[in-house]
Every structure is written in structure tokens, then in C-alpha cells.
Design an enzyme around this catalytic site. Structure first.
Site, PDB file in Angstrom:
ATOM      1  N   GLU A  27     -16.728  90.674  17.785  1.00 32.78           N
ATOM      2  CA  GLU A  27     -17.106  90.919  19.248  1.00 32.78           C
ATOM      3  C   GLU A  27     -18.273  90.251  19.458  1.00 32.78           C
ATOM      4  OE1 GLU A  27     -19.559  93.625  21.130  1.00 32.78           O
ATOM      5  OE2 GLU A  27     -19.274  95.194  19.454  1.00 32.78           O
ATOM      6  N   LYS A 162     -22.224 106.835  17.936  1.00 39.07           N
ATOM      7  CA  LYS A 162     -23.665 106.856  17.953  1.00 39.07           C
ATOM      8  C   LYS A 162     -23.860 108.149  18.646  1.00 39.07           C
ATOM      9  CE  LYS A 162     -24.984 102.434  18.900  1.00 39.07           C
ATOM     10  NZ  LYS A 162     -23.806 102.504  19.598  1.00 39.07           N
TER      11      LYS A 162
HETATM   12  N1  PSU Z   1     -22.596  99.871  20.569  1.00 39.02           N
HETATM   13  C1  PSU Z   1     -23.549  99.026  19.448  1.00 39.02           C
HETATM   14  N2  PSU Z   1     -23.650  97.724  19.893  1.00 39.02           N
HETATM   15  C2  PSU Z   1     -23.408  97.253  20.806  1.00 39.02           C
HETATM   16  C3  PSU Z   1     -22.502  97.786  21.781  1.00 39.02           C
HETATM   17  C4  PSU Z   1     -22.053  99.198  21.259  1.00 39.02           C
HETATM   18  O1  PSU Z   1     -24.124  99.655  18.679  1.00 39.02           O
HETATM   19  O2  PSU Z   1     -23.532  96.103  21.070  1.00 39.02           O
HETATM   20  C5  PSU Z   1     -21.674  97.226  22.733  1.00 39.02           C
HETATM   21  C6  PSU Z   1     -20.062  96.833  22.520  1.00 39.02           C
HETATM   22  O3  PSU Z   1     -19.520  95.543  22.854  1.00 39.02           O
HETATM   23  C7  PSU Z   1     -19.253  97.786  23.213  1.00 39.02           C
HETATM   24  C8  PSU Z   1     -20.167  97.838  24.496  1.00 39.02           C
HETATM   25  O4  PSU Z   1     -17.744  97.726  23.651  1.00 39.02           O
HETATM   26  O5  PSU Z   1     -21.481  98.053  24.026  1.00 39.02           O
HETATM   27  C9  PSU Z   1     -19.978  99.461  25.139  1.00 39.02           C
HETATM   28  O6  PSU Z   1     -20.328  99.112  26.441  1.00 39.02           O
HETATM   29  P1  PSU Z   1     -20.347 100.426  27.486  1.00 39.02           P
HETATM   30  O7  PSU Z   1     -20.869 101.597  26.913  1.00 39.02           O
HETATM   31  O8  PSU Z   1     -20.818  99.795  28.895  1.00 39.02           O
HETATM   32  O9  PSU Z   1     -18.684 100.477  27.637  1.00 39.02           O
END
Ligand code: PSU
Ligand code: MN
Length: 312
Positions: A27, A162
């Protein structure tokens, strides 16, 4: 159908896919919004190397000038990494707008899964997936990543969930949507910076071949949707649990005080946690992504070997 320039697969990745060789999707939100420049660009390169070392072809995914790019070139990764949070963070809802406007977009887990599946890539490595945020019973903040896992056929290799998220509710959501959560060489769900969240995984898998068998059977049966493969951060890079949880609690309190909501929350928390740990969370993040990329490469290699017993 999208034309070739709209879904733009690099020659290397296209050749690997045509030959049935292993490919791993990566990604780009982690590059633009997840880590600071220039560590983000260095990490993206190291992650691609880890995939190659395992015998697979990496395909970093993003949107550039409205085109869906599968297999970013080094200068494109550099460009995205430098632009950082100026690039639009794209999840499922954002894709048609960013494309129609010919903008640049970094793809989240959800958007990367969509584009990977369109290109025919079934294995994807990242750091952490989005989930049910703490306090979601009030805010309704549930990542679109979970809905994508419910419906798009891609195995997502991550370091668990996390603890900025509500781990228990995230697992409940995944269960409701029929998304299996497998622990790679572990019985308990890893919690990203630490190896053990205290929650059990649905299934333990010990080898890449076992994961490939599950993927083949699930999709051959028409059971739509993703699979979460949770890999614990290597022991030597794990952070102290009490310390990191304290930092996370503070970061969440600050986020609430500043009324940060929606797509800004995850980037804000990651940056704050890195600041408060003097960069140690960032180092841990880098190491766990590289490790996930290696495992994903191994899974892609096994998956490329062939079909499940059911389809023979
Ligand atoms: N968790 C991480 N690093 C990240 C992300 C999540 O440790 O960069 C990013 C990923 O691209 C994930 C997004 O899909 O954050 C999730 O965002 P949201 O919580 O806004 O859906
Ligand atoms: Mn959200």
C-alpha cells in the site's frame, strides 16, 4: 472495464502475473501518511527488497494523475513520499473522485485491496489494518478496511491490530463478516508494536503453504472476502507494552481534545506516538513491515504453486 492506462500495471508486474509467478501488493498510505520523509521512502524500498528476497515481485499501489498504478517505480515512490500528506488518502469512497479529477492518491488497505484484486494479485503486505476505533460506540469510527476484508478476495499480512484501536470490537466485527484472523506462528493476536494483545486468534498457521491452502479452498468455494494473517513483530524490535500503551492513551486523549476525527485520526496518532517515543515506534513500525513483506512473499510463492485439492 477500465482501459490499460487507467489500470496501469508495470511491465515487470504484468509479466510476473501473466506467467503465474508470485506477486505481493503493497500500500501507499503508509508511505504518504504513515511515516515521515525520508524514512518512508527508504522503508518502501526495503519492503520491496524483502518481497524480492522471498522470491516474489513487489507491486506498490497508488493513484497518480488519476491512473491506478500497480507497481510504482522508484521515482514515483520518491515523489509520493516527498508529497506526504499533501497526497489524498484514498479509501474505497475516494477512488472515483480522485480518478475523475486526475489527482494523486495514496491507497489505504481497503483501496489497495480493491486495486490488487482488479490486477489479479491475491497477497498484500502492510503494517497495520484499520479497525474499530476506541470509542466507536459514540463516534461510529470503523475503518472501511474491515468492510473491504469482508468482500474482497485478498489475503492481508499485517502485524495484528494496534491498540490505538478497540481490538476486541475489531475482532467481533471481523467475525460477524466472516473474515478469518490467523496467527502466523502464534496462538495470540499480535498488537503491532508488541507481540501479544492478549486476544486469541481464530486459527494458528505455522507455514506459508498452510496459508496458501486456506486461500485456495476459501476462494475456490466462492467464500468471498479477505483473510487476515497476523505476524508478530520480531522479538528484538518489540516495544515495552506498558510504555507504548501509556503513550497511546495520551495520544488518544490529545486527539479527542483537539477534536480530530475521520480520516485524520490514524495519521495523527501514528505521528504523535512516534514523537512521544523519540522515534522508537517508527523503528518498530519499519521492522514489522519488512518482516510482514517477507512472510507475504513466502505466502505468494506457495500460492503461485497451484490449486487447492478441491479444484483438482
Ligand atoms: N496502520 C498503520 N499505518 C498506516 C495505516 C494503518 O500502522 O499507515 C493506514 C493504512 O493505510 C490503513 C489506514 O488502511 O491507515 C486506515 O485508516 P482509517 O483508520 O482512516 O481507515
Ligand atoms: Mn476512520
Amino acid at each position: 472495464m477500465l482501459d490499460k492506462s487507467t489500470l496501469d500495471i508495470t511491465t515487470k508486474v504484468a509479466a510476473a502475473l501473466d506467467a503465474g509467478k508470485p506477486v505481493v501488493a503493497l500500500e501507499s498510505t503508509i508511505i504518504s501518511h504513515g511515516m515521515p520523509y525520508p524514512k518512508n521512502v527508504e522503508t518502501a524500498a526495503a519492503v520491496e527488497d524483502a518481497v524480492r528476497d522471498a522470491g516474489a515481485t513487489p507491486a506498490t499501489i497508488a493513484i497518480l494523475g488519476g491512473h491506478l498504478k500497480v507497481g510504482l517505480l522508484a521515482d514515483e515512490i520518491q515523489y509520493l513520499g516527498k508529497k506526504g500528506a499533501q497526497v489524498i488518502k484514498c479509501s474505497r469512497r475516494d477512488l472515483p473522485f480522485v480518478m475523475a479529477r486526475k489527482q494523486d492518491g495514496a491507497t489505504t488497505v481497503a483501496a489497495t485491496m480493491i486495486i490488487a484484486a482488479m490486477a489479479g494479485i491475491r497477497v498484500f503486505a502492510t503494517g497495520g489494518i484499520g479497525g474499530v476505533h476506541r470509542g466507536a460506540e459514540e463516534t461510529m469510527d470503523i475503518s472501511a478496511d474491515l468492510e473491504e476484508l469482508a468482500s474482497t478476495d485478498v489475503a492481508v499480512v499485517c502485524a495484528g491490530i494496534k491498540s490505538v484501536l478497540d481490538i476486541g470490537r475489531t475482532l467481533e466485527y471481523l467475525e460477524t463478516h466472516g473474515v478469518p484472523v490467523a496467527g502466523f506462528q502464534t496462538d495470540t493476536l499480535p498488537a503491532f508494536y508488541t507481540r501479544d494483545s492478549g486476544f486469541a486468534v481464530d486459527y494458528r498457521v505455522d507455514t506459508a503453504a498452510e496459508v496458501a491452502a486456506v486461500m485456495n479452498i476459501k476462494w475456490d468455494m466462492g467464500l468471498r472476502g479477505g483473510i487476515v494473517i497476523a505476524v508478530p513483530i520480531p522479538e528484538e524490535h518489540a516495544l515495552d507494552e506498558d510504555e507504548i500503551n501509556g503513550v497511546i492513551d495520551e495520544a488518544i486523549a490529545e486527539m479527542q481534545a483537539r477534536k480530530i476525527t475521520g480520516k485524520e485520526t490514524t495519521p495523527f496518532l501514528l505521528a504523535r506516538i512516534a514523537e512521544r517515543t523519540a522515534g522508537r515506534s517508527l523503528e518498530a513500525n519499519i521492522e514489522l513491515v519488512k518482516n510482514n513483506a517477507r512472510v507475504a512473499g513466502e505466502i505468494a510463492v506457495e500460492f503461485s504453486r497451484g490449486r487447492s485439492p478441491l479444484s483438482r
